[in-house]
Design an enzyme around this catalytic site. Structure first.
Site, PDB file in Angstrom:
ATOM      1  N   ASP A 162      45.880  44.772  32.763  1.00 20.58           N
ATOM      2  CA  ASP A 162      44.845  43.830  32.490  1.00 20.58           C
ATOM      3  C   ASP A 162      45.316  42.541  31.750  1.00 20.58           C
ATOM      4  O   ASP A 162      45.212  42.703  30.451  1.00 20.58           O
ATOM      5  CB  ASP A 162      43.530  44.447  31.730  1.00 20.58           C
ATOM      6  CG  ASP A 162      42.450  43.425  31.961  1.00 20.58           C
ATOM      7  OD1 ASP A 162      42.551  42.450  32.346  1.00 20.58           O
ATOM      8  OD2 ASP A 162      41.559  43.791  30.936  1.00 20.58           O
ATOM      9  N   ASP A 189      45.628  29.135  40.026  1.00 22.04           N
ATOM     10  CA  ASP A 189      46.433  28.052  40.165  1.00 22.04           C
ATOM     11  C   ASP A 189      45.036  27.105  40.532  1.00 22.04           C
ATOM     12  O   ASP A 189      44.213  27.423  41.011  1.00 22.04           O
ATOM     13  CB  ASP A 189      47.556  27.898  40.695  1.00 22.04           C
ATOM     14  CG  ASP A 189      47.210  28.365  42.468  1.00 22.04           C
ATOM     15  OD1 ASP A 189      46.208  29.252  42.580  1.00 22.04           O
ATOM     16  OD2 ASP A 189      47.940  27.950  43.563  1.00 22.04           O
ATOM     17  N   GLU A 204      45.731  38.482  39.331  1.00 21.15           N
ATOM     18  CA  GLU A 204      45.247  36.998  39.445  1.00 21.15           C
ATOM     19  C   GLU A 204      43.834  37.322  40.204  1.00 21.15           C
ATOM     20  O   GLU A 204      43.605  38.431  40.535  1.00 21.15           O
ATOM     21  CB  GLU A 204      46.149  36.400  40.349  1.00 21.15           C
ATOM     22  CG  GLU A 204      45.712  34.777  40.529  1.00 21.15           C
ATOM     23  CD  GLU A 204      46.732  33.950  41.141  1.00 21.15           C
ATOM     24  OE1 GLU A 204      48.065  34.392  41.047  1.00 21.15           O
ATOM     25  OE2 GLU A 204      46.678  32.762  41.092  1.00 21.15           O
ATOM     26  N   HIS A 227      44.834  36.281  35.475  1.00 22.67           N
ATOM     27  CA  HIS A 227      45.697  35.337  35.354  1.00 22.67           C
ATOM     28  C   HIS A 227      44.885  33.933  35.982  1.00 22.67           C
ATOM     29  O   HIS A 227      44.540  33.930  37.155  1.00 22.67           O
ATOM     30  CB  HIS A 227      47.001  35.780  36.385  1.00 22.67           C
ATOM     31  CG  HIS A 227      47.923  34.670  36.558  1.00 22.67           C
ATOM     32  ND1 HIS A 227      48.903  34.301  35.570  1.00 22.67           N
ATOM     33  CD2 HIS A 227      48.040  33.626  37.461  1.00 22.67           C
ATOM     34  CE1 HIS A 227      49.612  33.479  36.073  1.00 22.67           C
ATOM     35  NE2 HIS A 227      49.234  32.799  37.101  1.00 22.67           N
TER      36      HIS A 227
END
Ligand code: 9MR
Length: 600
Positions: free
Chosen positions: A568, A185, A577, A519
């Site tokens: 994965d 993020d 992440e 991620h």
């Protein structure tokens, strides 16, 4: 040294190996990057029968042999035999044969982890907000990108949170440009910034000027400025952390004592907990297409103490390098420490959507950490008194390290930096740290895969937590010179680089079966092939058998074990992440092993 030579192998491997070229898992598992010529070489062999093994050179000459019996591995439900070859091997390639199975090539090198240090540091450069990421400094052209949030002026969150509390907003308009994006993020959180910066700065402080701690070692815009590159990178985040400190005279809303509304307080000296999106953004998403609304979130005591600790640490490191910056840092640290004492119970939680919580209701450990950094830097009597009065002063820090467990960071600083802090306060920490390191040695010996952690569930970021344990063990080695501690550091790194039940290198671009699909909003190739693969040197969060809330993990529930609940898959945000607080101990460990090589 040219960039090409510097990034050479890892970048090439990432470019050349398409997903379909990945070799199948082998029953013989080991560090896919390499072993140190002088260090221990350990292998885990998945087998139900006892094995006779032989290690051969590339030319086929046998150099060692033996036999090993399998034992059950609770973490994976596999049956595993462990082989340790504890002698010097000349650099080169070897194979291990066991009951007719031949391993993939085993690499032995003088300095297997120096390149990993550089790539792991490059992660931080590539997470920078506020400036363009230039092709000249990254491993592949497709990793370059425009600046994200290049002029970030934010104001306080206004509206209703997920628990129904209405937040009034504020008049403040704060320039919080810069810093690193936290993870997949694009939130920027002072709490996680703190442990990440501390870990990099501690790698620097413990090395006392080692070979990797110089200017020109990393590919950075600041390289050549006569300041060690690692410090340039850390300062990028510290500059941002300083912007997150609230100026005196600012009225801010915080949660009321009954939790049902807000109250206004004087915010001066406190740190905003985070600046982040108000809604979860799509993934993948390029920075140039990212127009999510951002807000500043209420100050927290934990964020404020993180700022105090790191700014105090920075103040001593930059004292000779940039005295004006060092003074700014010290001033910020003192103001933050005082503000946290004034507001000791401002706790963040997960009430806001669009970003992580980093909520923590126990801040005695952050207070100990901040007091330790201030005491080391200034000798201030109040800070020293706080150390002896803290619960961690009497019994020592617990040894566990994480974004919400920071007392041990203070203890490690006390043990790795000379100061005027009274010797008895440091001796307690030494005893506690070595006791913690000894517990980890016992845990390591009990694991057939040989890594320093107890059996049981794995938590979100288990790979990062394992490398944080390696930081503790490396410190124990620095204090005692006992090679067992250093070997356990190697064990932790070996685990993340391949000696694990999935035969996986959890570091992108390293090894023949590396993680590829993190991620991450930019390195989103795993979801949309028009997005880049990750750069080399990025650590996956790792197996997580507890918080199985993403769609991939949800489908694995009940069908994986603590060390195998991992995939994965870019959608697996609880497992795959990447984050600044996980790559930081990867940097620390790679630097430590390189720095102490040959010292056995
Ligand atoms: O590392 C954090 C982990 O300890 C928590 O259990 C998890 C859920 O709150 O959050 C992790 O941190 C994430 C953060 O909240 C937002 N950015 C990504 C971080 C890594 O997943």
């Amino acid at each position: 040294m040219t960039i090409g030579a510097r990034w050479g192998m890892a970048a090439l491997a990432t470019l050349l190996l398409g997903a379909t070229d990945e070799p199948a898992a082998s029953p013989i598992r080991f560090d896919q990057v390499g072993f140190e010529a002088d260090g221990p070489k350990r292998f885990a062999i998945e087998t139900t029968a006892p094995v006779d093994w032989t290690l051969r050179t590339e030319a086929g000459d046998a150099v060692a042999n033996g036999s090993a019996k399998p034992v059950p591995d609770a973490g994976s439900d596999q049956s595993v035999a462990t082989v340790t070859i504890d002698r010097h091997l000349a650099p080169g390639r070897y194979t291990l044969a066991a009951n007719g199975v031949v391993s993939r090539p085993i690499i032995v090198a003088e300095r297997p982890f120096a390149a990993l240090f550089r790539d792991a540091m490059s992660f931080f450069y590539q997470q920078r907000a506020g400036i363009p990421i230039l092709a000249a400094h990254v491993q592949r052209p497709d990793l370059a990108r425009p600046a994200g949030h290049s002029h970030e002026v934010a104001t306080c969150f206004t509206g209703t949170d997920t628990l129904g509390v209405v937040w009034p907003g504020c008049n403040a308009k704060v320039d919080v440009t810069g810093g690193w994006y936290d993870a997949g993020d694009r939130g920027k959180y002072v709490v996680n910034a703190g442990i990440s910066v501390w870990t990099l700065l501690n790698a620097y402080e413990r090395a006392h000027g080692g070979a990797l701690m110089h200017d020109g070692v990393l590919a950075l815009p600041e390289a050549g400025n006569a300041v060690p590159d690692l410090l340039d990178e850390a300062r990028y985040e510290i500059d941002w952390m300083l912007r997150m400190q609230i100026p005196a005279g600012t009225r801010v809303a915080v949660l009321a004592a009954d939790g049902r509304g807000t109250r206004m307080i004087e915010g001066g000296g406190l740190a905003w907990h985070k600046v982040a999106d108000t809604h979860w953004a799509a993934l993948p998403l390029r920075v140039e297409d990212d127009h999510a609304t951002r807000a500043l979130y209420p100050p927290s005591t934990a964020a404020t103490l993180n700022l105090a600790a790191v700014a105090a640490q920075a103040a001593r490191i930059w004292r000779t390098i940039d005295p004006a910056f060092a003074r700014r840092c010290l001033d910020a640290a003192i103001r933050a420490y005082a503000a946290a004492a004034r507001e000791p119970a401002l706790f963040a939680d997960a009430r806001f959507t669009g970003s992580g919580g980093y909520g923590d209701r126990t801040v005695a450990d952050e207070a100990y950490w901040a007091a330790a950094e201030l005491a080391i830097t200034t000798g201030d009597a109040n800070a020293v008194a706080a150390l002896s009065q803290s619960p961690f002063g009497a019994r020592g820090a617990p040894g566990a390290i994480g974004w919400g467990d920071t007392a041990t960071l203070g203890a490690i600083s006390l043990l790795s930096v000379r100061s005027n802090v009274p010797a008895d306060l440091i001796a307690v920490q030494r005893r506690a740290l070595l006791a913690g390191a000894d517990r980890l040695l016992a845990d390591d010996a009990a694991q057939p895969y040989r890594f320093p952690a107890a059996s049981g569930d794995t938590q979100w970021g288990s790979n990062g937590a394992l490398l944080d344990r390696a930081v503790l063990l490396g410190t124990a080695y620095d204090l005692t010179g006992r090679v067992e501690y250093r070997t356990a550091v190697t064990d932790a790194l070996d685990y993340v680089l391949g000696r694990n039940p999935l035969d996986r290198s959890y570091v992108s671009g390293y090894g023949v079966r590396p993680m590829r699909n993190p991620h991450h909003r930019f390195w989103g190739h795993g979801i949309d092939p028009s997005f880049p693969l990750p750069p080399p040197g990025v650590l996956s969060g790792g197996p997580n058998s507890v918080a199985m809330t993403d769609p991939v993990a949800a489908a694995m529930k009940g069908r994986c074990r603590p060390l195998t609940c991992w995939s994965d898959d870019a959608r697996a945000f609880t497992q795959n992440e990447v984050a600044i607080n996980w790559n930081a101990p990867l940097v620390w460990v790679a630097a430590f092993l390189d720095d102490t090589r040959g010292r056995r």
